[in-house]
Design a protein around this motif. Structure first.
Motif, mmCIF file in Angstrom:
data_model
loop_
_atom_site.group_PDB
_atom_site.id
_atom_site.type_symbol
_atom_site.label_atom_id
_atom_site.label_comp_id
_atom_site.label_asym_id
_atom_site.label_seq_id
_atom_site.Cartn_x
_atom_site.Cartn_y
_atom_site.Cartn_z
ATOM 1 N N GLY A 170 2.945 56.348 116.512
ATOM 2 C CA GLY A 170 3.983 56.158 115.495
ATOM 3 C C GLY A 170 3.894 54.800 114.813
ATOM 4 N N GLY A 171 2.682 54.198 114.814
ATOM 5 C CA GLY A 171 2.497 52.887 114.174
ATOM 6 C C GLY A 171 3.002 51.723 115.009
ATOM 7 N N LYS A 172 3.291 51.981 116.317
ATOM 8 C CA LYS A 172 3.901 50.946 117.163
ATOM 9 C C LYS A 172 3.001 49.711 117.297
ATOM 10 C CE LYS A 172 5.853 50.130 121.745
ATOM 11 N NZ LYS A 172 5.599 50.312 123.143
ATOM 12 N N THR A 173 1.702 49.919 117.600
ATOM 13 C CA THR A 173 0.804 48.781 117.841
ATOM 14 C C THR A 173 0.630 47.939 116.589
ATOM 15 O OG1 THR A 173 -0.370 50.101 119.487
ATOM 16 C CG2 THR A 173 -1.472 48.109 118.725
ATOM 17 N N VAL A 174 0.399 48.586 115.451
ATOM 18 C CA VAL A 174 0.181 47.838 114.211
ATOM 19 C C VAL A 174 1.448 47.074 113.807
ATOM 20 C CG1 VAL A 174 0.753 49.546 112.413
ATOM 21 C CG2 VAL A 174 -1.113 47.963 112.053
ATOM 22 N N ASN A 175 2.625 47.657 114.061
ATOM 23 C CA ASN A 175 3.878 46.954 113.764
ATOM 24 C C ASN A 175 4.049 45.737 114.663
ATOM 25 O OD1 ASN A 175 4.643 48.699 111.739
ATOM 26 N ND2 ASN A 175 5.823 50.038 113.089
ATOM 27 N N GLU A 176 3.705 45.894 115.955
ATOM 28 C CA GLU A 176 3.801 44.763 116.877
ATOM 29 C C GLU A 176 2.822 43.655 116.490
ATOM 30 O OE1 GLU A 176 3.299 46.429 120.767
ATOM 31 O OE2 GLU A 176 5.385 47.075 120.914
ATOM 32 N N LEU A 177 1.618 44.076 116.046
ATOM 33 C CA LEU A 177 0.626 43.111 115.581
ATOM 34 C C LEU A 177 1.179 42.288 114.426
ATOM 35 C CD1 LEU A 177 -2.885 44.830 115.352
ATOM 36 C CD2 LEU A 177 -2.387 42.636 116.368
ATOM 37 N N LEU A 192 15.026 44.502 125.163
ATOM 38 C CA LEU A 192 14.000 44.476 124.117
ATOM 39 C C LEU A 192 12.756 43.731 124.599
ATOM 40 C CD1 LEU A 192 13.266 45.093 121.140
ATOM 41 C CD2 LEU A 192 14.259 42.890 120.530
ATOM 42 N N ALA A 193 12.965 42.584 125.261
ATOM 43 C CA ALA A 193 11.829 41.812 125.789
ATOM 44 C C ALA A 193 11.043 42.632 126.807
ATOM 45 C CB ALA A 193 12.331 40.515 126.419
ATOM 46 N N MET A 194 11.771 43.360 127.647
ATOM 47 C CA MET A 194 11.130 44.218 128.658
ATOM 48 C C MET A 194 10.246 45.272 127.976
ATOM 49 S SD MET A 194 11.667 45.311 132.074
ATOM 50 C CE MET A 194 11.363 46.827 132.945
ATOM 51 N N GLU A 195 10.806 45.926 126.958
ATOM 52 C CA GLU A 195 10.065 46.990 126.255
ATOM 53 C C GLU A 195 8.821 46.441 125.564
ATOM 54 O OE1 GLU A 195 12.907 48.595 123.559
ATOM 55 O OE2 GLU A 195 14.100 49.585 125.125
ATOM 56 N N LYS A 196 8.977 45.271 124.910
ATOM 57 C CA LYS A 196 7.891 44.743 124.089
ATOM 58 C C LYS A 196 6.810 44.025 124.900
ATOM 59 C CE LYS A 196 9.674 45.823 120.006
ATOM 60 N NZ LYS A 196 9.011 46.805 119.122
ATOM 61 N N LEU A 197 7.221 43.354 125.977
ATOM 62 C CA LEU A 197 6.273 42.491 126.681
ATOM 63 C C LEU A 197 5.570 43.162 127.850
ATOM 64 C CD1 LEU A 197 8.253 39.112 126.720
ATOM 65 C CD2 LEU A 197 6.362 39.778 125.239
ATOM 66 N N ASN A 198 6.138 44.229 128.401
ATOM 67 C CA ASN A 198 5.492 44.889 129.537
ATOM 68 C C ASN A 198 4.179 45.520 129.075
ATOM 69 O OD1 ASN A 198 5.339 45.547 132.250
ATOM 70 N ND2 ASN A 198 6.239 47.561 131.935
ATOM 71 N N SER A 247 2.462 37.578 112.011
ATOM 72 C CA SER A 247 2.947 37.307 110.648
ATOM 73 C C SER A 247 1.912 37.692 109.591
ATOM 74 C CB SER A 247 3.317 35.831 110.455
ATOM 75 O OG SER A 247 4.318 35.461 111.366
ATOM 76 N N ALA A 248 0.871 38.396 109.983
ATOM 77 C CA ALA A 248 -0.105 38.896 109.003
ATOM 78 C C ALA A 248 0.236 40.343 108.659
ATOM 79 C CB ALA A 248 -1.519 38.820 109.580
ATOM 80 N N GLU A 249 -0.200 40.766 107.477
ATOM 81 C CA GLU A 249 -0.046 42.178 107.106
ATOM 82 C C GLU A 249 -1.299 42.915 107.586
ATOM 83 O OE1 GLU A 249 -0.052 44.817 103.034
ATOM 84 O OE2 GLU A 249 0.781 42.792 102.915
ATOM 85 N N VAL A 250 -1.123 43.914 108.418
ATOM 86 C CA VAL A 250 -2.257 44.663 108.977
ATOM 87 C C VAL A 250 -2.144 46.119 108.530
ATOM 88 C CG1 VAL A 250 -3.491 45.324 111.077
ATOM 89 C CG2 VAL A 250 -2.310 43.121 110.982
ATOM 90 N N VAL A 251 -3.182 46.612 107.854
ATOM 91 C CA VAL A 251 -3.144 47.979 107.319
ATOM 92 C C VAL A 251 -4.421 48.711 107.715
ATOM 93 C CG1 VAL A 251 -3.044 49.386 105.216
ATOM 94 C CG2 VAL A 251 -1.739 47.257 105.340
ATOM 95 N N VAL A 252 -4.246 49.918 108.240
ATOM 96 C CA VAL A 252 -5.389 50.809 108.481
ATOM 97 C C VAL A 252 -5.224 51.952 107.479
ATOM 98 C CG1 VAL A 252 -6.668 52.186 110.151
ATOM 99 C CG2 VAL A 252 -5.331 50.225 110.934
ATOM 100 N N PRO A 253 -5.914 51.869 106.324
ATOM 101 C CA PRO A 253 -5.702 52.899 105.290
ATOM 102 C C PRO A 253 -5.926 54.296 105.837
ATOM 103 C CG PRO A 253 -7.028 51.083 104.440
ATOM 104 C CD PRO A 253 -6.897 50.874 105.915
#
Length: 583
Positions: free
Chosen positions: A509-516, A134-140, A521-527
């Motif tokens: 698939g919303g990957k970047t915004v979910n990682e953000l 998981l660390a490899m997938e998220k941090l690379n 710990s903030a809610e980030v929304v692109v309407p």
């Protein structure tokens, strides 16, 4: 770890081509290049040469129009729990890196690797395979201060079946000693907690706690491996005196229990009949998270420990006394358990804020967080990094905006409509002072209607000005009680991004915004289905407490900076060596 894997190799490439590149960059190899379809292998004389090849070639040198990917060659059976993380920003603090790594599992060991590169390299061992994966997938490729982290497996000769993290929670076990004195990352204490335990005790019991010629307090110090300060001269004539205990969390708890037992015995001996509650002092910045949403955290501690807990009102706070009093009533056993849980929450909040502060310091060159007034300086018992000095990493050169110049940004911050008067101040004095202090333009937009519950504050200025202005606005709303004692100040902020870049903020698939959201710990929304404005821009909405909002804003600006760089015309391809780095 001398064997290298070379990926993204063109079908036209030959062993001779690879040899030429290695010779051109003065990288020796101790065996022939083994070419396969799309990739190759080669042996290096030692690990240092292998690291040099990875740093110089990977993602930087082209062969037949394709950027080579170079990393350690690790057989599948040895791809287990060990990772190497490269290209770590040179001034990154351990606290920030620790927090990042701990998001993906229990880190058993983290050691710095000595290299000739400007950036830092660490070898990390997780407790389980799935955590490392998981660390490899998220941090690379994860962007940190404009440095993209590079993560790869390294051989794990002791590959073992997956192990559950100790105690069932994610965190750090003791590390190897090679970390101390590392040039790239700031070392930190390994045992003593950064957050001392602060207690209030009735003045009449101070003598018993100290003991004859200081014998009792020396005994407590020795037994609990702690340093204890009794502030007898503070608040002359006051009914209570503060005590500060510096130790490990366990040492603090043991000292606390011993002090409670001494007070109980003294009360019996002196026929003192009133109940003696445990009183803990905590900085106001951490109390909101201790209480939790709708008081849930505090209720849970009360239920789990069979105690009654109350917290002093915000009105008791002053600039010189930023601490709240947490009063715990119950048996000594119950109060001891409650102290452990309360301080655990306070320390977690402190560590989260430290990580956010260090990230902010690194992201904004020269930013002195102490000057913001978010953590009043010199508060009794406050750790040095929070009270008397800007946090580590607050130095110039950590991050560049645009071409070395901090570009102005515009943020729309939404505040309660009733708070507008407090932000403006009498005859506009407060908003003028705030604007001068922050170096930002601050304007209140007209109300949308007579019944509008929110008003928009338009803040324009470079990143440091944004940080200062928004920080003071958040602080003012808390000071003026626009948020209740059990609430954290959470505001909505809007930033506009070019419509063509919105997809990059969202990610596949919303990957970047979910990682953000996970990182900040903030809610980030692109309407969705927004109509771009006249400047072909769309809105990104960020909701969260101050540090969460700031971190999300900075990360989004990083993405936009990356998009802008990619749109600039690229120099003609060629494998010319880079200019020497400035020392």
């Amino acid at each position: 770890m001398n064997k290298l894997y070379i990926g993204n190799v063109s079908e036209e490439a030959s062993a001779e081509d690879l040899e030429t590149i290695f010779e051109q960059w003065k990288i020796p190899h101790s065996g022939p290049f083994l070419i396969k379809t799309g990739y190759a292998f080669v042996d290096c004389p030692d690990e240092k040469v292998a690291m040099k090849a990875i740093d110089i070639l990977s993602g930087k040198v082209e062969l037949h129009g394709k950027l080579l990917e170079v990393e350690h060659s690790v057989p599948k059976r040895q791809r287990s729990c060990k990772l190497q993380i490269r290209n770590i920003p040179p001034h990154m603090q351990w606290e920030v890196l620790d927090g990042l790594l701990a998001q993906y599992g229990a880190v058993e060991n983290c050691e710095q690797v000595n290299t000739d590169t400007e950036t830092a390299v660490v070898n990390v061992r997780y407790a389980a395979k799935d955590q490392a994966r998981l660390a490899m997938e998220k941090l690379n490729g994860f962007l940190m201060e404009n440095y993209a982290l590079k993560v790869s497996y390294i051989p794990d000769e002791n590959a073992a079946p997956d192990a559950a993290p100790l105690g069932g929670r994610r965190g750090f076990a003791p590390r190897g000693s090679s970390r101390s004195g590392s040039p790239g990352l700031g070392a930190r204490p390994k045992l003593q907690s950064d957050v001392p335990l602060r207690m209030l005790v009735p003045t009449q019991f101070v003598g018993a706690i100290i003991g004859k010629e200081g014998a009792t307090i020396r005994n407590i110090t020795k037994q609990t491996h702690s340093k204890i300060d009794i502030h007898r001269k503070e608040n002359a004539g006051a009914a209570e005196k503060p005590i500060t205990v510096h130790s490990t969390p366990e040492g603090c708890s043991n000292a606390c229990r011993t002090i409670m037992e001494i007070m109980q015995k003294e009360a019996v001996d002196t026929k003192f009949t009133e109940e003696i509650p445990l009183k803990i002092l905590a900085h106001n910045n951490f109390v909101g998270r201790l209480i939790g949403k709708e008081g849930r955290n505090l209720k849970k501690i009360e239920q789990d420990t069979e105690t009654k807990i109350t917290i002093s009102p915000l009105q008791d706070l002053t600039l010189y006394n930023p601490e709240r009093t947490i009063t715990v009533k119950g048996s000594i056993d119950a109060c001891s358990r409650a102290e452990e849980e309360v301080m655990k929450k306070v320390r977690e909040s402190y560590e989260n804020d430290c990580a956010a502060m260090n990230l902010q310091s690194n992201l904004i060159p020269g930013l002195n967080l102490n000057a913001l007034g978010l953590f009043p300086g010199g508060a009794p018992g406050m750790p040095p990094s929070m009270a008397n000095a800007p946090p580590p990493g607050a130095q110039a050169g950590g991050y560049s905006f645009g071409q070395g110049q901090q570009e102005s940004e515009t943020v729309h911050l939404f505040i309660p409509a009733l708070a507008v008067g407090a932000i403006i101040g009498k005859q506009g004095q407060h908003i003028k002072q705030l604007s001068r202090f922050a170096g930002a333009s601050i304007k209140i937009a007209p109300a949308d209607g007579a019944d509008a519950k929110q008003r928009m504050v338009i803040v324009a200025g470079p990143p440091e000005a944004q940080f200062k202005a928004q920080g003071r606005i958040f602080g003012k709303l808390k000071e003026e009680n626009f948020f209740g004692p059990k609430e954290e100040v959470r505001l909505e902020a809007h930033i506009k991004v070019p419509s063509f870049a919105a997809g990059r903020v969202i990610g596949k698939g919303g990957k970047t915004v979910n990682e953000l959201q996970n990182l900040t710990s903030a809610e980030v929304v692109v309407p969705r289905e927004q109509t771009p404005d006249e400047n072909d821009q769309v809105v990104v909405k960020i909701t969260g407490h101050f540090y969460a909002s700031q971190l999300a804003q900075r990360k989004i600006q990083e993405i936009l900076c990356q998009v802008r760089r990619q749109q600039q015309p690229k120099p003609s391809p060629g494998a010319q060596p880079p200019l020497p780095r400035r020392k």
